[in-house]
Design a protein around this motif. Sequence first.
Motif, PDB file in Angstrom:
ATOM      1  N   GLN A  89       0.650  -1.541   0.678  1.00 47.17           N
ATOM      2  CA  GLN A  89      -0.092   0.609  -0.010  1.00 47.17           C
ATOM      3  C   GLN A  89       0.731   0.952   0.020  1.00 47.17           C
ATOM      4  O   GLN A  89       0.110   2.574  -0.566  1.00 47.17           O
ATOM      5  N   VAL A  90       2.289   1.276   1.121  1.00 50.17           N
ATOM      6  CA  VAL A  90       2.710   2.325   0.675  1.00 50.17           C
ATOM      7  C   VAL A  90       3.566   2.753  -1.100  1.00 50.17           C
ATOM      8  O   VAL A  90       3.571   3.691  -1.073  1.00 50.17           O
ATOM      9  N   ILE A  91       3.838   1.646  -1.025  1.00 49.20           N
ATOM     10  CA  ILE A  91       4.338   1.882  -2.772  1.00 49.20           C
ATOM     11  C   ILE A  91       3.312   2.406  -3.562  1.00 49.20           C
ATOM     12  O   ILE A  91       3.733   3.930  -4.228  1.00 49.20           O
ATOM     13  N   ILE A  92       2.565   1.872  -3.564  1.00 50.07           N
ATOM     14  CA  ILE A  92       1.635   2.210  -4.363  1.00 50.07           C
ATOM     15  C   ILE A  92       0.883   4.226  -3.862  1.00 50.07           C
ATOM     16  O   ILE A  92       0.777   4.836  -4.855  1.00 50.07           O
ATOM     17  N   ASP A  93       0.552   4.378  -2.721  1.00 50.44           N
ATOM     18  CA  ASP A  93       0.708   5.692  -2.336  1.00 50.44           C
ATOM     19  C   ASP A  93       1.476   6.507  -2.874  1.00 50.44           C
ATOM     20  O   ASP A  93       1.589   8.058  -3.475  1.00 50.44           O
ATOM     21  N   VAL A  94       2.902   6.316  -2.576  1.00 53.19           N
ATOM     22  CA  VAL A  94       3.824   7.319  -2.589  1.00 53.19           C
ATOM     23  C   VAL A  94       4.019   7.463  -3.843  1.00 53.19           C
ATOM     24  O   VAL A  94       3.984   8.988  -4.751  1.00 53.19           O
ATOM     25  N   ALA A  95       3.816   6.459  -4.846  1.00 53.51           N
ATOM     26  CA  ALA A  95       3.876   6.838  -6.421  1.00 53.51           C
ATOM     27  C   ALA A  95       2.820   7.444  -7.365  1.00 53.51           C
ATOM     28  O   ALA A  95       2.630   8.471  -8.020  1.00 53.51           O
ATOM     29  N   LYS A  96       1.626   7.456  -6.406  1.00 52.68           N
ATOM     30  CA  LYS A  96       0.449   8.123  -6.926  1.00 52.68           C
ATOM     31  C   LYS A  96       1.016   9.899  -6.320  1.00 52.68           C
ATOM     32  O   LYS A  96       0.310  10.820  -6.763  1.00 52.68           O
ATOM     33  N   ARG A  97       1.101   9.922  -4.922  1.00 52.11           N
ATOM     34  CA  ARG A  97       1.836  11.045  -4.615  1.00 52.11           C
ATOM     35  C   ARG A  97       2.715  11.388  -5.428  1.00 52.11           C
ATOM     36  O   ARG A  97       2.613  12.981  -6.126  1.00 52.11           O
ATOM     37  N   GLU A  98       4.104  11.193  -6.101  1.00 55.88           N
ATOM     38  CA  GLU A  98       4.907  11.467  -6.566  1.00 55.88           C
ATOM     39  C   GLU A  98       4.955  11.465  -8.385  1.00 55.88           C
ATOM     40  O   GLU A  98       5.945  12.089  -8.774  1.00 55.88           O
ATOM     41  N   LYS A  99       3.466  10.890  -8.570  1.00 58.48           N
ATOM     42  CA  LYS A  99       2.963  11.350 -10.384  1.00 58.48           C
ATOM     43  C   LYS A  99       4.062  10.204 -10.590  1.00 58.48           C
ATOM     44  O   LYS A  99       4.736  10.430 -11.880  1.00 58.48           O
ATOM     45  N   ALA A 100       4.320   8.871 -10.366  1.00 59.87           N
ATOM     46  CA  ALA A 100       5.572   8.049 -10.849  1.00 59.87           C
ATOM     47  C   ALA A 100       5.172   8.418 -12.036  1.00 59.87           C
ATOM     48  O   ALA A 100       4.486   7.676 -12.789  1.00 59.87           O
ATOM     49  N   TYR A 101       5.963   8.600 -13.314  1.00 60.53           N
ATOM     50  CA  TYR A 101       6.625   7.432 -14.309  1.00 60.53           C
ATOM     51  C   TYR A 101       6.666   6.201 -14.564  1.00 60.53           C
ATOM     52  O   TYR A 101       6.824   5.639 -15.511  1.00 60.53           O
ATOM     53  N   LEU A 102       7.402   5.540 -13.484  1.00 55.75           N
ATOM     54  CA  LEU A 102       7.791   3.930 -13.757  1.00 55.75           C
ATOM     55  C   LEU A 102       8.494   3.647 -12.075  1.00 55.75           C
ATOM     56  O   LEU A 102       8.992   4.379 -11.428  1.00 55.75           O
ATOM     57  N   LEU A 103       8.234   2.360 -11.840  1.00 58.17           N
ATOM     58  CA  LEU A 103       8.425   1.906 -10.413  1.00 58.17           C
ATOM     59  C   LEU A 103       9.406   0.822 -10.822  1.00 58.17           C
ATOM     60  O   LEU A 103       8.849  -0.076 -11.459  1.00 58.17           O
ATOM     61  N   VAL A 104      10.663   0.685  -9.956  1.00 55.40           N
ATOM     62  CA  VAL A 104      11.515   0.133 -10.356  1.00 55.40           C
ATOM     63  C   VAL A 104      11.739  -1.080  -8.832  1.00 55.40           C
ATOM     64  O   VAL A 104      12.049  -0.565  -7.572  1.00 55.40           O
ATOM     65  N   MET A 105      11.929  -2.371  -9.236  1.00 51.19           N
ATOM     66  CA  MET A 105      12.013  -3.182  -8.178  1.00 51.19           C
ATOM     67  C   MET A 105      12.398  -4.469  -8.221  1.00 51.19           C
ATOM     68  O   MET A 105      12.031  -5.224  -9.483  1.00 51.19           O
ATOM     69  N   GLU A 106      13.257  -5.430  -7.059  1.00 49.73           N
ATOM     70  CA  GLU A 106      13.711  -6.498  -7.797  1.00 49.73           C
ATOM     71  C   GLU A 106      12.777  -7.721  -7.481  1.00 49.73           C
ATOM     72  O   GLU A 106      11.907  -7.536  -6.854  1.00 49.73           O
ATOM     73  N   GLU A 107      13.038  -8.577  -8.428  1.00 50.56           N
ATOM     74  CA  GLU A 107      12.420 -10.093  -8.136  1.00 50.56           C
ATOM     75  C   GLU A 107      12.669 -10.972  -7.751  1.00 50.56           C
ATOM     76  O   GLU A 107      13.833 -10.638  -8.184  1.00 50.56           O
ATOM     77  N   ARG A 108      11.440 -11.052  -6.843  1.00 49.47           N
ATOM     78  CA  ARG A 108      12.054 -12.509  -5.808  1.00 49.47           C
ATOM     79  C   ARG A 108      11.549 -13.257  -6.263  1.00 49.47           C
ATOM     80  O   ARG A 108      10.975 -13.267  -6.452  1.00 49.47           O
ATOM     81  N   PRO A 109      12.729 -14.523  -6.092  1.00 50.16           N
ATOM     82  CA  PRO A 109      11.982 -15.981  -6.361  1.00 50.16           C
ATOM     83  C   PRO A 109      10.991 -16.340  -5.852  1.00 50.16           C
ATOM     84  O   PRO A 109      10.627 -15.935  -4.642  1.00 50.16           O
ATOM     85  N   ARG A 110      10.076 -17.055  -6.186  1.00 56.26           N
ATOM     86  CA  ARG A 110       8.471 -17.170  -5.263  1.00 56.26           C
ATOM     87  C   ARG A 110       9.124 -18.893  -4.606  1.00 56.26           C
ATOM     88  O   ARG A 110      10.177 -19.490  -4.176  1.00 56.26           O
ATOM     89  N   ARG A 111       8.459 -18.465  -3.478  1.00 57.06           N
ATOM     90  CA  ARG A 111       8.207 -19.137  -2.131  1.00 57.06           C
ATOM     91  C   ARG A 111       7.308 -20.040  -2.718  1.00 57.06           C
ATOM     92  O   ARG A 111       6.229 -20.010  -2.626  1.00 57.06           O
ATOM     93  N   TRP A 112       7.682 -20.888  -2.147  1.00 55.63           N
ATOM     94  CA  TRP A 112       6.455 -22.304  -2.007  1.00 55.63           C
ATOM     95  C   TRP A 112       5.970 -23.656  -1.054  1.00 55.63           C
ATOM     96  O   TRP A 112       6.739 -23.886  -0.659  1.00 55.63           O
ATOM     97  N   PHE A 113       5.060 -22.559  -0.004  1.00 54.95           N
ATOM     98  CA  PHE A 113       4.574 -23.013   0.920  1.00 54.95           C
ATOM     99  C   PHE A 113       3.079 -22.735   1.140  1.00 54.95           C
ATOM    100  O   PHE A 113       3.334 -21.410   1.151  1.00 54.95           O
ATOM    101  N   LYS A 114       2.562 -23.826   1.151  1.00 54.70           N
ATOM    102  CA  LYS A 114       0.801 -23.406   1.135  1.00 54.70           C
ATOM    103  C   LYS A 114       0.682 -23.095  -0.595  1.00 54.70           C
ATOM    104  O   LYS A 114      -0.128 -22.032   0.406  1.00 54.70           O
ATOM    105  N   GLY A 115       1.177 -23.018  -1.668  1.00 55.92           N
ATOM    106  CA  GLY A 115       0.915 -22.479  -2.024  1.00 55.92           C
ATOM    107  C   GLY A 115       1.758 -21.312  -2.805  1.00 55.92           C
ATOM    108  O   GLY A 115       3.169 -21.442  -2.279  1.00 55.92           O
ATOM    109  N   ALA A 116       1.416 -21.115  -3.853  1.00 58.80           N
ATOM    110  CA  ALA A 116       1.925 -20.049  -4.831  1.00 58.80           C
ATOM    111  C   ALA A 116       2.032 -18.101  -4.015  1.00 58.80           C
ATOM    112  O   ALA A 116       1.125 -18.266  -3.618  1.00 58.80           O
ATOM    113  N   ILE A 117       3.145 -17.888  -4.311  1.00 62.93           N
ATOM    114  CA  ILE A 117       3.029 -16.681  -3.189  1.00 62.93           C
ATOM    115  C   ILE A 117       3.462 -14.983  -4.171  1.00 62.93           C
ATOM    116  O   ILE A 117       4.764 -15.827  -4.193  1.00 62.93           O
TER     117      ILE A 117
END
Length: 170
Positions: A89-117
């Motif tokens: 929620q914070v990332i979405i709120d900051v992106a809206k407030r900053e009128k972000a052109y682009l958001l860059v984030m690390e894609e972490r490997p999925r963890r598999w316990f009790k289904g896909a996350i």
Amino acid sequence: MTERTIIFATDLAGGVESGLALATRLAADHAATLVLLHVLPLQDSSGEGMLHEAVQMLEGDAERKLRELVPLDPSVPYRHVTVAGQPEQVIIDVAKREKAYLLVMEERPRRWFKGAIRSLPARLLGHAPCPVVAYRPGSELKPRSEASTKRQDTPLHQVEVLDLLTGLLE
């Protein structure tokens, strides 16, 4: 005309250097200000203790590490932002407030316990007010000044991805 802003959201773990290099290159290529965002995650289960957790985190090691992050290209304007809360929620709120052109984030490997996350970048797709660029840590990109003269040193797949991103954004 409004200022372009690219947000590099990081938890200060994992491939920070790779992400910073990518975000710096994108900010330089698009004449954008780089916002280095760190969200201090708070656990709902802490109740009133969340206030104390937030104060400790803001005064601690995470804030110092964030302040040490600077764009690899000194011509890229930047600022640091630290916010406590639920990361998604914070990332979405900051992106809206900053009128972000682009958001860059690390894609972490999925963890598999009790289904896909689903990863955080995947959960933000469709909710963020701008495109989300997810990267996987690997070999670091050169700063723009070096990349333009030594482009052949950058692995081909990174050059292709950056050229594709630049084309899509334009």
